[in-house]
Design an enzyme around this catalytic site. Structure first.
Site, PDB file in Angstrom:
ATOM      1  CD  GLU A   1      -2.637   1.448  -0.029  1.00 21.90           C
ATOM      2  OE1 GLU A   1      -2.573   2.549  -0.611  1.00 21.90           O
ATOM      3  OE2 GLU A   1      -3.305   0.498  -0.465  1.00 21.90           O
TER       4      GLU A   1
ATOM      5  CG  ASP B   1      -0.995   5.025  -0.689  1.00 18.49           C
ATOM      6  OD1 ASP B   1      -1.896   4.852  -1.525  1.00 18.49           O
ATOM      7  OD2 ASP B   1      -1.104   4.698   0.503  1.00 18.49           O
TER       8      ASP B   1
ATOM      9  CB  SER C   1      -5.628   1.753  -2.348  1.00 13.58           C
ATOM     10  OG  SER C   1      -5.294   0.608  -3.082  1.00 13.58           O
TER      11      SER C   1
ATOM     12  CG  ASP D   1     -21.040  10.955 -17.157  1.00 13.44           C
ATOM     13  OD1 ASP D   1     -20.860  10.365 -16.078  1.00 13.44           O
ATOM     14  OD2 ASP D   1     -22.164  11.091 -17.685  1.00 13.44           O
TER      15      ASP D   1
ATOM     16  N   GLY E   1     -24.188  11.081 -15.807  1.00 17.63           N
ATOM     17  CA  GLY E   1     -24.245  11.889 -14.598  1.00 17.63           C
ATOM     18  C   GLY E   1     -23.626  11.156 -13.420  1.00 17.63           C
TER      19      GLY E   1
ATOM     20  CG  ASP F   1     -22.223   6.266 -12.052  1.00 16.84           C
ATOM     21  OD1 ASP F   1     -21.318   5.757 -11.360  1.00 16.84           O
ATOM     22  OD2 ASP F   1     -22.026   6.696 -13.208  1.00 16.84           O
TER      23      ASP F   1
END
Length: 631
Positions: free
Chosen positions: A311, A315, A546, A589, A608, A610
């Site tokens: 992780e 990152d 992540s 979108d 739009g 969701d």
């Protein structure tokens, strides 16, 4: 995960009988309860009456009902006060519990035989604490305590049937612990779901997991172009997708931080190899460490366990890779078992255990913890989230703290999860009685992603055989976390967008499976698969929300750079702004894909907003332009 526990677990059941109430107090009413024990827990034995419990009472904060109003006054783009973030002192003064609240709760404790010398107050007088025996707690709370055991053999505090408060105190108290709060922190790796080891006093951290995304696979040929972004999503792909070519000029003033919990640790060699390949000018860059509750403040970035490095490597390779050598990135390394509440402690000293707002039963007990000592950042990227199946009062209290920090101009970005409409990591859904269970059931979104004061980030990918010049789609190998909160009401700023989605959706998804009036997540998205990273000195394909979260964090940091250059404040809490008409064209979108889970196909992505990809992926130049329009 370590199975040692500092406290014995307890199941609180309603006490019957006489002798549980003082005649000088009002009738008692049920304050908190669970409909069933959490998944994996079962009662084991009656608690010893002489067992000592660290009783903590979270006092109701003044003006908490006005938090939305205060926040919208500085975060709504229509407000003349937009961007005028509050000082920490003003926040503290505004929300400190009243004198009447403190005195009423103290009188209750004394009336039940708790000597005043045993009662301690927090620095901001937001928490009251007393060490009490089980016998005293049972009389005080009209509850019966049992030791409760987890399937892994661990024991901890929890409360199933609930506890009671005098009726006149209900509006003075948010929650009491140890009571209905179960389970401890479980971190899940990208490469597997192995539990990682902790110290003696583990922390809960909201049952949070790192989003797992797709399985990791070795990379063959490494592409340094934008022609293969459906096969390898690299820094150049993200720049091309979002037109992200910033000219950073305020790096001496601007700040951004990445949060890592417990013993998750960045490997410096992995970061160096990644940057050498994809951004050589930043190849020697390392983050600045801010340790919170670390036993040893020296972190040398040499850990090479993939369960601990996957992780942080992801990152920082993405965040530093996109921002370059000019912008410093801060690593907020949260120790002591790793709860987000310890991060909140570090940023706001008024929130500390027995000196503020976290819960020692849920978060663990920490001695000499950092309280208000961590320097804040303008943007925080948090790739940890978990099922929204904690006691509601606990989640509401933590969410309010995110809101209070947001009032100071901070932005909190939280991954929405990688198990679609099921809870992140454990892949749980809700049974008919409200308990989180494996298998089919009602949809269970993730917390703190559902807190309206954080910005939840979903994931996308370039379509197979597609290009960066075509619309992205929802991830195909994992479900981008999304859905509707069962705890937090739908904020006004997103109601129009959500209503439009629900009209388009019709009955395509069983309305009984989700709360259509709840806060919808995610808010935004960014590419999350197949992400090119270096892990254990090997070029690898990974992914998940992540990955999306630090990408969006880098983009928002560059937006802040532009505002600072124009002598304006950081963007802070962005949710009211990005849902407004001002930002209608600032996102790409995403209308293809879904987020399966709980035995269903989940929600479909539609035009739009969701609950798969939110408003969409960022158009950096337009985001900058819109935020520069604002005061």
């Amino acid at each position: 995960m370590v199975t040692l526990r500092f406290l014995a677990v307890v199941l609180c059941t309603v006490a019957t009988a006489a002798g549980t109430a003082s005649p000088s107090l009002s009738p008692r009413v049920l304050h908190e309860r669970r409909s069933a024990p959490p998944h994996g827990w079962a009662p084991s034995r009656r608690a010893d009456p002489d067992m000592v419990l660290p009783l903590s009472i979270a006092l109701r904060q003044s003006n908490a009902d006005k938090l939305d109003h205060y926040l919208l006054d500085v975060a709504d783009p229509e407000s003349p006060n937009y961007g005028r973030w509050w000082t920490p002192a003003r926040v503290l003064d505004t929300f400190a519990p009243s004198k009447d609240t403190r005195e009423a709760v103290r009188a209750w404790l004394v009336d039940y035989g708790i000597d005043v010398a045993r009662i301690r107050m927090s620095k901001d007088r937001a928490y009251m604490h007393a060490d009490v025996s089980v016998q005293e707690a049972e009389r005080l709370l009209a509850a019966t305590y049992y030791v409760y055991q987890n399937a892994d053999g661990s024991e901890d505090v929890g409360c199933h049937h609930g506890y009671h408060l005098p009726e006149h105190l209900v509006h003075h108290v948010d929650l009491v612990t140890p009571t209905v709060h179960f389970e401890k922190l479980k971190l899940v790796t990208h490469s597997n779901r192995r539990k990682s080891k902790r110290g003696l006093f583990p922390a809960y951290g909201g049952n949070m997991h790192r989003p797992n995304g797709a399985p990791m696979t070795p990379m063959g040929t490494i592409y340094n172009d934008v022609d293969h972004c459906d096969q390898q999503a690299t820094l150049d792909c993200f720049r091309a997708l979002y037109d992200f070519y910033p000219n950073l000029t305020q790096t001496d003033k601007n700040t951004v931080g990445v949060v890592e919990l417990a013993d998750q640790s960045l490997n410096g060699e992995d970061l160096h190899l990644f940057l050498q390949q994809f951004n050589p000018a930043a190849a020697n860059q390392l983050p600045t460490l801010v340790g919170i509750d670390l036993k040893d403040q020296l972190v040398n970035f040499t850990v090479n366990d993939p369960a601990l490095t996957s992780e942080p490597d992801l990152d920082f390779e993405l965040m530093i890779g996109l921002l370059g050598a000019e912008q410093n990135v801060t690593l907020y390394q949260v120790g002591s078992g790793g709860s987000l509440n310890f991060l909140l402690d570090g940023l706001d000293g008024s929130y500390c255990t027995f000196d503020g707002g976290d819960d020692p039963n849920i978060d663990g007990v920490v001695y000499n913890e950092d309280c208000g000592t961590a320097p804040p950042s303008n943007v925080f990227s948090i790739s940890f989230t978990g099922g929204e199946d904690l006691p509601a009062f606990y989640m509401e209290r933590q969410c309010k703290e995110f809101g209070k920090l947001s009032m100071m101009g901070m932005t909190f970005l939280v991954a929405s999860g990688d198990d679609g409409v099921a809870s992140n990591g454990d892949n749980l859904c809700l049974a008919a009685n409200g308990t989180a269970v494996p298998g089919d059931g009602n949809f269970l979104p993730n917390f703190p992603s559902t807190c309206p004061y954080v910005t939840a980030v979903g994931a996308t990918q370039v379509a197979p055989n597609g290009s960066v010049h075509e619309p992205e789609i929802a991830p195909m190998l994992f479900g981008s976390g999304g859905g509707f909160s069962n705890v937090f009401a739908q904020p006004k700023f997103q109601q129009k967008r959500v209503a439009r989605y629900l009209r388009q959706l019709g009955d395509a998804v069983d309305p009984g499976l989700f709360n259509r009036s709840g806060r919808g997540i995610p808010d935004v998205s960014a590419n999350g698969f197949p992400t090119a990273v270096v892990l254990q000195q090997n070029f690898t394909l990974s992914g998940g929300t992540s990955a999306s979260t630090p990408i969006f964090g880098a983009i928002l940091t560059a937006v802040n750079d532009a505002r600072l250059a124009a002598h304006k404040t950081p963007v802070g809490w962005i949710n009211p702004a990005i849902y407004s008409h001002w930002f209608a064209d600032a996102f790409h979108d995403v209308t293809n894909g879904s987020n399966p889970g709980c035995g269903t196909d989940g929600f479909p992505a539609l035009p739009g907003w969701d609950p798969v990809t939110g408003l969409g992926t960022p158009d950096f130049p337009k985001l900058v332009k819109r935020f520069l329009y604002l005061p």
